[in-house]
Design a protein around this motif. Structure first.
Motif, PDB file in Angstrom:
ATOM      1  N   ASP A  36       0.871  -1.175   0.000  1.00 26.96           N
ATOM      2  CA  ASP A  36       0.000   0.000   0.000  1.00 26.96           C
ATOM      3  C   ASP A  36       0.914   1.233   0.000  1.00 26.96           C
ATOM      4  O   ASP A  36       1.427   1.630   1.045  1.00 26.96           O
ATOM      5  N   THR A  37       1.130   1.829  -1.170  1.00 26.65           N
ATOM      6  CA  THR A  37       2.089   2.948  -1.215  1.00 26.65           C
ATOM      7  C   THR A  37       1.518   4.208  -0.575  1.00 26.65           C
ATOM      8  O   THR A  37       2.269   5.059  -0.107  1.00 26.65           O
ATOM      9  N   GLY A  38       0.188   4.329  -0.535  1.00 26.50           N
ATOM     10  CA  GLY A  38      -0.427   5.464   0.159  1.00 26.50           C
ATOM     11  C   GLY A  38      -0.026   5.440   1.626  1.00 26.50           C
ATOM     12  O   GLY A  38       0.251   6.487   2.237  1.00 26.50           O
ATOM     13  N   TYR A  95       3.396   7.021   2.062  1.00 21.76           N
ATOM     14  CA  TYR A  95       3.351   8.495   2.083  1.00 21.76           C
ATOM     15  C   TYR A  95       2.771   8.980   3.414  1.00 21.76           C
ATOM     16  O   TYR A  95       3.214   9.981   3.970  1.00 21.76           O
ATOM     17  N   ARG A  96       1.785   8.246   3.922  1.00 18.03           N
ATOM     18  CA  ARG A  96       1.177   8.627   5.197  1.00 18.03           C
ATOM     19  C   ARG A  96       2.182   8.478   6.347  1.00 18.03           C
ATOM     20  O   ARG A  96       2.229   9.323   7.252  1.00 18.03           O
ATOM     21  N   ALA A  97       3.000   7.406   6.320  1.00 18.37           N
ATOM     22  CA  ALA A  97       3.980   7.195   7.391  1.00 18.37           C
ATOM     23  C   ALA A  97       5.046   8.298   7.361  1.00 18.37           C
ATOM     24  O   ALA A  97       5.443   8.818   8.414  1.00 18.37           O
ATOM     25  N   ALA A 153      -0.068  13.923   4.169  1.00 12.95           N
ATOM     26  CA  ALA A 153       0.496  13.050   3.128  1.00 12.95           C
ATOM     27  C   ALA A 153       0.287  13.682   1.757  1.00 12.95           C
ATOM     28  O   ALA A 153       1.169  13.633   0.887  1.00 12.95           O
ATOM     29  N   SER A 154      -0.862  14.295   1.587  1.00 12.35           N
ATOM     30  CA  SER A 154      -1.157  14.951   0.319  1.00 12.35           C
ATOM     31  C   SER A 154      -0.143  16.081   0.069  1.00 12.35           C
ATOM     32  O   SER A 154       0.302  16.291  -1.059  1.00 12.35           O
ATOM     33  N   GLN A 155       0.252  16.757   1.150  1.00 14.01           N
ATOM     34  CA  GLN A 155       1.255  17.844   1.008  1.00 14.01           C
ATOM     35  C   GLN A 155       2.654  17.308   0.731  1.00 14.01           C
ATOM     36  O   GLN A 155       3.299  17.714  -0.231  1.00 14.01           O
ATOM     37  N   VAL A 166      10.952  13.467  -1.734  1.00 16.14           N
ATOM     38  CA  VAL A 166      10.205  12.479  -0.944  1.00 16.14           C
ATOM     39  C   VAL A 166       9.735  11.368  -1.884  1.00 16.14           C
ATOM     40  O   VAL A 166       9.861  10.181  -1.606  1.00 16.14           O
ATOM     41  N   ARG A 167       9.225  11.766  -3.044  1.00 19.98           N
ATOM     42  CA  ARG A 167       8.755  10.772  -4.014  1.00 19.98           C
ATOM     43  C   ARG A 167       9.908   9.879  -4.462  1.00 19.98           C
ATOM     44  O   ARG A 167       9.763   8.667  -4.546  1.00 19.98           O
ATOM     45  N   ALA A 168      11.063  10.486  -4.750  1.00 20.43           N
ATOM     46  CA  ALA A 168      12.203   9.693  -5.239  1.00 20.43           C
ATOM     47  C   ALA A 168      12.622   8.674  -4.182  1.00 20.43           C
ATOM     48  O   ALA A 168      12.930   7.519  -4.501  1.00 20.43           O
ATOM     49  N   GLY A 215      -1.484   2.649  -5.794  1.00 22.53           N
ATOM     50  CA  GLY A 215      -1.100   4.043  -5.546  1.00 22.53           C
ATOM     51  C   GLY A 215      -1.623   4.947  -6.644  1.00 22.53           C
ATOM     52  O   GLY A 215      -2.745   4.773  -7.142  1.00 22.53           O
ATOM     53  N   ARG A 216      -0.794   5.938  -7.003  1.00 31.63           N
ATOM     54  CA  ARG A 216      -1.211   6.891  -8.037  1.00 31.63           C
ATOM     55  C   ARG A 216      -0.273   6.871  -9.246  1.00 31.63           C
ATOM     56  O   ARG A 216      -0.624   7.335 -10.313  1.00 31.63           O
ATOM     57  N   ASP A 217       0.956   6.387  -9.024  1.00 33.63           N
ATOM     58  CA  ASP A 217       2.001   6.474 -10.068  1.00 33.63           C
ATOM     59  C   ASP A 217       2.693   5.132 -10.266  1.00 33.63           C
ATOM     60  O   ASP A 217       3.825   5.079 -10.704  1.00 33.63           O
ATOM     61  N   ILE A 218       2.012   4.050  -9.934  1.00 32.76           N
ATOM     62  CA  ILE A 218       2.680   2.740  -9.942  1.00 32.76           C
ATOM     63  C   ILE A 218       2.938   2.272 -11.390  1.00 32.76           C
ATOM     64  O   ILE A 218       4.054   1.885 -11.733  1.00 32.76           O
ATOM     65  N   HIS A 256      -3.479  17.149 -11.089  1.00 32.41           N
ATOM     66  CA  HIS A 256      -2.856  18.402 -11.525  1.00 32.41           C
ATOM     67  C   HIS A 256      -1.568  18.752 -10.812  1.00 32.41           C
ATOM     68  O   HIS A 256      -0.992  19.799 -11.080  1.00 32.41           O
ATOM     69  N   ARG A 257      -1.075  17.891  -9.891  1.00 36.75           N
ATOM     70  CA  ARG A 257       0.154  18.268  -9.196  1.00 36.75           C
ATOM     71  C   ARG A 257       1.323  18.151 -10.174  1.00 36.75           C
ATOM     72  O   ARG A 257       1.286  17.383 -11.146  1.00 36.75           O
ATOM     73  N   ALA A 258       2.398  18.913  -9.887  1.00 37.00           N
ATOM     74  CA  ALA A 258       3.536  18.966 -10.804  1.00 37.00           C
ATOM     75  C   ALA A 258       4.294  17.644 -10.823  1.00 37.00           C
ATOM     76  O   ALA A 258       4.733  17.178 -11.876  1.00 37.00           O
TER      77      ALA A 258
END
Ligand code: DC
Length: 222
Positions: free
Chosen positions: A33-35, A38-40, A96-98, A105-107, A126-129, A183-185
């Motif tokens: 669960d990749t979300g 990000y939450r952790a 987590a959204s921020q 952080v993503r990398a 997730g969103r980018d898997i 829409h996030r960069a």
């Protein structure tokens, strides 16, 4: 039997984690669960007063995330501490959204996720898997449902928790999150070209899992 990577992406509240968990169980695969990851990281940032990019980026190596199996299912650990309950709080979701907008952080998390998939036999949601983490995944699913259907599901969950939600507000929140996610960069949510789209607006859970398990069988036989 051949082991593959299953990448599941999609909008919020469209049942990704239920599908991913069910498929992982049916296939005997590991679920990630990749979300939750990000939450952790967000929880760590909140506890260490490090929500700003310049504070969190130099300290990413201090954040260790793992998963353990418990009687209640899979739990997320932050530096060895079970934080499953805490990371599901609304304010942690917002944090987590921020922090998920920070490139570094993503990398950091993408590298961890790629290492988890090295042996294959994994279902990751997730969103980018399918687009960033595993562009070479043998099966990519993109789950969707209409905003109204997703809002209704969330509304029902809140009622079940004893809250008194306003449907229009829940729907507005779903639409807002969709907008932010797409829409996030950094790595916005988008459908991989070779993803199979499953719109579950009008599918029962059972029917949806049938459709998905057939796609899985097709992918391992390919
Ligand atoms: O799916 P979720 O609500 O648990 O995700 C928490 C947050 O992390 C959400 O704002 C989207 C973000 N996220 C992300 O940017 N990339 C992922 N692969 C998974 C989640």
């Amino acid at each position: 039997m051949k082991k593959i990577i299953v990448a599941i992406d999609g909008y919020s509240s469209c049942g990704k984690s239920t599908v991913a968990k069910t498929l992982a169980r049916q296939a005997g695969y590991t679920y990630v669960d990749t979300g939750a990851m990000y939450r952790a990281v967000a929880l760590w940032a909140m506890e260490n007063n490090a929500m700003e990019p310049e504070k969190i980026i130099p300290r990413l190596q201090e954040i260790h995330i793992s998963f353990i199996q418990t009687e209640e299912g899979q739990h997320t650990c932050l530096n060895g501490r079970d934080v499953e309950r805490e990371i599901r709080r609304l304010e942690v979701g917002n944090a987590a959204s921020q922090i998920s907008q920070i490139k570094e952080v993503r990398a950091y998390l993408v590298a961890l996720q790629q290492a988890m998939g090295r042996e294959k036999g994994i279902v990751m949601d997730g969103r980018d898997i399918g687009t960033v983490v595993f562009p070479e995944a043998e099966l990519k699913l993109f789950l969707t449902a209409s905003p109204e259907v997703r809002a209704q599901r969330r509304f029902d969950e809140l009622i079940e928790k004893g809250e008194t939600p306003d449907f229009a507000a829940v729907l507005a929140d779903v639409n807002e999150r969709d907008y932010r996610d797409t829409h996030r960069a950094e790595s916005p949510l988008r459908q991989a070209e070779d993803a199979k789209v499953v719109d579950n607006s009008h599918l029962t859970r059972e029917k949806q899992m049938e459709v998905i398990y057939d796609l899985f069988k097709e992918a391992i036989d390919r």
